[in-house]
Structure formats: structure tokens, C-alpha cells
Enzyme design. Sequence first.
Site, mmCIF file in Angstrom:
data_model
loop_
_atom_site.group_PDB
_atom_site.id
_atom_site.type_symbol
_atom_site.label_atom_id
_atom_site.label_comp_id
_atom_site.label_asym_id
_atom_site.label_seq_id
_atom_site.Cartn_x
_atom_site.Cartn_y
_atom_site.Cartn_z
ATOM 1 N N LYS A 27 27.786 -26.402 -41.260
ATOM 2 C CA LYS A 27 26.569 -26.019 -41.984
ATOM 3 C C LYS A 27 26.381 -26.831 -43.255
ATOM 4 O O LYS A 27 25.438 -26.612 -43.999
ATOM 5 C CB LYS A 27 26.633 -24.527 -42.329
ATOM 6 C CG LYS A 27 26.797 -23.694 -41.067
ATOM 7 C CD LYS A 27 26.397 -22.250 -41.254
ATOM 8 C CE LYS A 27 26.380 -21.557 -39.911
ATOM 9 N NZ LYS A 27 27.519 -20.690 -39.655
ATOM 10 N N LYS B 209 27.587 -16.619 -30.207
ATOM 11 C CA LYS B 209 26.387 -15.911 -30.662
ATOM 12 C C LYS B 209 25.435 -16.903 -31.315
ATOM 13 O O LYS B 209 24.224 -16.814 -31.168
ATOM 14 C CB LYS B 209 26.761 -14.820 -31.662
ATOM 15 C CG LYS B 209 27.159 -13.539 -30.958
ATOM 16 C CD LYS B 209 27.936 -12.603 -31.846
ATOM 17 C CE LYS B 209 28.870 -11.781 -31.001
ATOM 18 N NZ LYS B 209 30.129 -11.439 -31.667
ATOM 19 N N LYS C 67 30.230 -24.028 -25.425
ATOM 20 C CA LYS C 67 31.077 -22.867 -25.706
ATOM 21 C C LYS C 67 30.204 -21.619 -25.874
ATOM 22 O O LYS C 67 29.183 -21.681 -26.567
ATOM 23 C CB LYS C 67 31.857 -23.129 -27.005
ATOM 24 C CG LYS C 67 32.853 -22.052 -27.331
ATOM 25 C CD LYS C 67 33.321 -22.127 -28.764
ATOM 26 C CE LYS C 67 32.457 -21.297 -29.675
ATOM 27 N NZ LYS C 67 32.987 -20.952 -30.974
HETATM 28 P P1 TYM Z 1 34.689 -14.236 -33.774
HETATM 29 O O1 TYM Z 1 34.168 -12.892 -34.073
HETATM 30 O O2 TYM Z 1 33.760 -15.402 -33.831
HETATM 31 O O3 TYM Z 1 35.354 -14.256 -32.334
HETATM 32 C C1 TYM Z 1 36.315 -13.281 -31.987
HETATM 33 C C2 TYM Z 1 37.364 -13.888 -31.064
HETATM 34 O O4 TYM Z 1 36.736 -14.382 -29.861
HETATM 35 C C3 TYM Z 1 37.131 -15.724 -29.644
HETATM 36 N N1 TYM Z 1 36.010 -16.440 -29.004
HETATM 37 C C4 TYM Z 1 36.130 -17.110 -27.857
HETATM 38 N N2 TYM Z 1 37.190 -17.320 -27.047
HETATM 39 C C5 TYM Z 1 36.979 -18.065 -25.928
HETATM 40 N N3 TYM Z 1 35.762 -18.599 -25.601
HETATM 41 C C6 TYM Z 1 34.678 -18.401 -26.390
HETATM 42 N N4 TYM Z 1 33.508 -18.907 -26.039
HETATM 43 C C7 TYM Z 1 34.836 -17.639 -27.580
HETATM 44 N N5 TYM Z 1 33.994 -17.257 -28.576
HETATM 45 C C8 TYM Z 1 34.737 -16.527 -29.436
HETATM 46 C C9 TYM Z 1 37.406 -16.286 -31.039
HETATM 47 O O5 TYM Z 1 38.222 -17.439 -30.967
HETATM 48 C C10 TYM Z 1 38.092 -15.106 -31.683
HETATM 49 O O6 TYM Z 1 39.468 -15.068 -31.343
HETATM 50 N N6 TYM Z 1 37.114 -15.473 -37.957
HETATM 51 C C11 TYM Z 1 37.195 -14.696 -36.741
HETATM 52 C C12 TYM Z 1 37.437 -13.221 -36.996
HETATM 53 C C13 TYM Z 1 38.644 -12.967 -37.821
HETATM 54 C C14 TYM Z 1 39.999 -13.064 -37.406
HETATM 55 C C15 TYM Z 1 40.772 -12.732 -38.538
HETATM 56 C C16 TYM Z 1 40.598 -13.395 -36.192
HETATM 57 C C17 TYM Z 1 38.629 -12.596 -39.134
HETATM 58 N N7 TYM Z 1 39.920 -12.458 -39.563
HETATM 59 C C18 TYM Z 1 42.174 -12.737 -38.498
HETATM 60 C C19 TYM Z 1 41.991 -13.406 -36.146
HETATM 61 C C20 TYM Z 1 42.767 -13.070 -37.276
HETATM 62 C C21 TYM Z 1 35.890 -14.858 -35.991
HETATM 63 O O7 TYM Z 1 34.871 -15.148 -36.535
HETATM 64 O O8 TYM Z 1 35.983 -14.541 -34.672
#
Ligand code: TYM
Length: 324
Positions: A113, A196, A193
Site C-alpha cells: 500500500k 478478501k 491467492k
Molecule cells: P488473516 O486474517 O488475513 O488470515 C488468517 C489466516 O488465514 C491464512 N490465509 C490463507 N491460507 C491459505 N491460502 C489463502 N488464500 C489464505 N488467505 C489467508 C493466513 O495466512 C492466516 O494464517 N495477521 C494475521 C492475523 C494475526 C495472526 C496473529 C496470525 C494477527 N496476529 C498472530 C497468527 C499469529 C492476518 O491478517 O491473517
Amino acid sequence: MKRILTGIQSTGIPHLGNILGAIEPAIRLANTSGTECLYFIADLHSLTTIKDAETRLANVRSVAAAWLALGLDPEKSLLYRQSKIPQVTELSWYLGCFMPFSRLSLAHSFKDKSDNLGDVSAGLFTYPVLMAADILLYDVNTVPVGKDQLQHLEFTRDVARRINHEYQQELFVVPEASTDERVMVVPGIDGRKMSKSYNNFVDIFLPEKKLKKKINSIVTSSTPVEEPKDPDTCNVFRLYELLATPEATETMKANYRNGGYGYGAAKKALFELILDTYADTRTTYDRYVNDPAEIDRVLEKCEQNVRERADRKLAEVRKALGFG
Ligand code: TYM
């Protein structure tokens, strides 16, 4: 005892990428003996994109309902809201003072971004610091995530080592990421990928008609029905194989390669497979979403326990840093 933690942002209902890439692997780990699991809804992180309070509240409940419907047992594992553990924001400040600015400016979440800096908040920039605090607050060993979070995990490991070195003690456990090659990047309906932000996601909790429409909108080539097709480059097949048994996958591959099998038939098979795989999950999800008081009860019970853990760790950190 191995401690496992992961989080999902409350930016909407978890999609098939979140489910296959993070939630299901995390639940499998929770059902393995010798593990203790902390799974949370990253509602503080969601403030970087979602500002509407009611939307956030509804999203938090959808994420909780999805975890429970997919089989998380809150009697065995902890499910909680990040915002109900305010200790994490204090730890985030401490960690931020050890995280180099130059390193943070390389984070994909920021770099993607950074062409338009007017749209980047300080919260988005320091997003990985809060994520490191989420993890380091609980002496976590393993963090199951999709590929897009691996860089954030590296930042977390880095800051933990840096502080341990500075204070000459093992103050923080250095966590490992856990990914499964097969599902670490689940493709969306356009082949990129699933995300959202690309609006290319499959929401398995949609009513049947809408789900069918979504599956029918998966982008395919214009190869005519009668001609052979390559399953490995087809977005329908790439999702199908993530859910199907090895036998069904082989049959589908043969259908593609033999010709005389159209994308319409493949989409119908994928739609039915999703309904079949997630029949119970969909019913349980609806039950929870219609009973927000029950969701809140489950979360509040876990949060009490998590806050006590957070207090203990924070006391250690304050002492080490001279805020005793
Ligand atoms: P978020 O909410 O974007 O996604 C949640 C989890 O889903 C996985 N993911 C995917 N895995 C495979 N293929 C895809 N297309 C796909 N899209 C999403 C993400 O890799 C993730 O594991 N920053 C994190 C949330 C978070 C977090 C943490 C995770 C905050 N603190 C501490 C682990 C530990 C996030 O935005 O995930």
C-alpha cells in the site's frame, strides 16, 4: 507440552483460504495430544481496515462461530478476542522499541500500500509489531499460518532474539511457523491467492443458491466441452483437489484429460463437494450466529484464563526491562 497459537482477523466471515490454510490445521493440532492451543480473533488488527463498529462486532461473532462450527472445542482450547486482552497492546509498545523501522518498511502488508502513503495509517505500519506481541505474550512454540504470514513470523522471531540478546536471558520463546505446502496458498475464483482484498473468495457459509452462483463464477478457459483439458491449470480443479479424496481427485483428473467433460460439470461437482464436506459445519455455524449470547459466553470464559496468563508474562517482561 507444545503451545500453539494463531489468529484470524475479523474482517468478514472466514473464507475457504482461511479455513484450509489456518483454521483446519490449527484444529487438527488442537486434537493432537501434548498440545495446548490459544486461538484468537484479531479484532484490533481489523481496525486498520474496518472502521464501522457494528460491522466489526458482527464479524467477530462470525469468526468465533466459524471456529466453533469447524470443530474447535472451547473446553480443551482457548478461543478469545484480542481486544479483551489489553496486555497485548502494552507488550506491543515494548516490542516496537526494538523493531527497526527499516525492517518494518519491508513488510508486505505495508509495501503493497506504500505507493499511496496518504492511505497508510501508523496502525497499518506497526501491524507486525502487534502480531509479534500476540505471539510472544504466551511463550508459544508453533504458529500455524498460510504463506502470506511467514514474513510476519520472521519479524516475530527476530524481535524475540533481539530482546533475549539485549537482556541476556531467554525472556521470549522463539516461535516456529507451521505451514502445509498443499494449502499454504489456496487459490481464489480468479486463480490468484484467495483473499478478501481481491474479492475472489469462496464463503462456504453462503446459502446454497448464492454459493452455487459463486462457484459458477470461477474463471475457466474457453476450451470446448469435447476437448481434453489440463486439470492443473484449472481454478475449479485446484479447489476440488483440496477437498476431495485421492480417488475422487484421480477420477476428476481423468475426466479433464479424456475430454467430453465441461467446466459446468466440474463446477457442479465442486459445489456438491463443498456442500457435502461442510454440511454439519454450515448448520452449526447458523446455530451459533443466531445465538450471539452463547458465543459471548464461550469467549468470556476463555478470556478470563488468557488475561491471567498475559498478566504473568507481562510481569516478567516489565521486570526484565526495568519497569518492575
Ligand atoms: P488473516 O486474517 O488475513 O488470515 C488468517 C489466516 O488465514 C491464512 N490465509 C490463507 N491460507 C491459505 N491460502 C489463502 N488464500 C489464505 N488467505 C489467508 C493466513 O495466512 C492466516 O494464517 N495477521 C494475521 C492475523 C494475526 C495472526 C496473529 C496470525 C494477527 N496476529 C498472530 C497468527 C499469529 C492476518 O491478517 O491473517
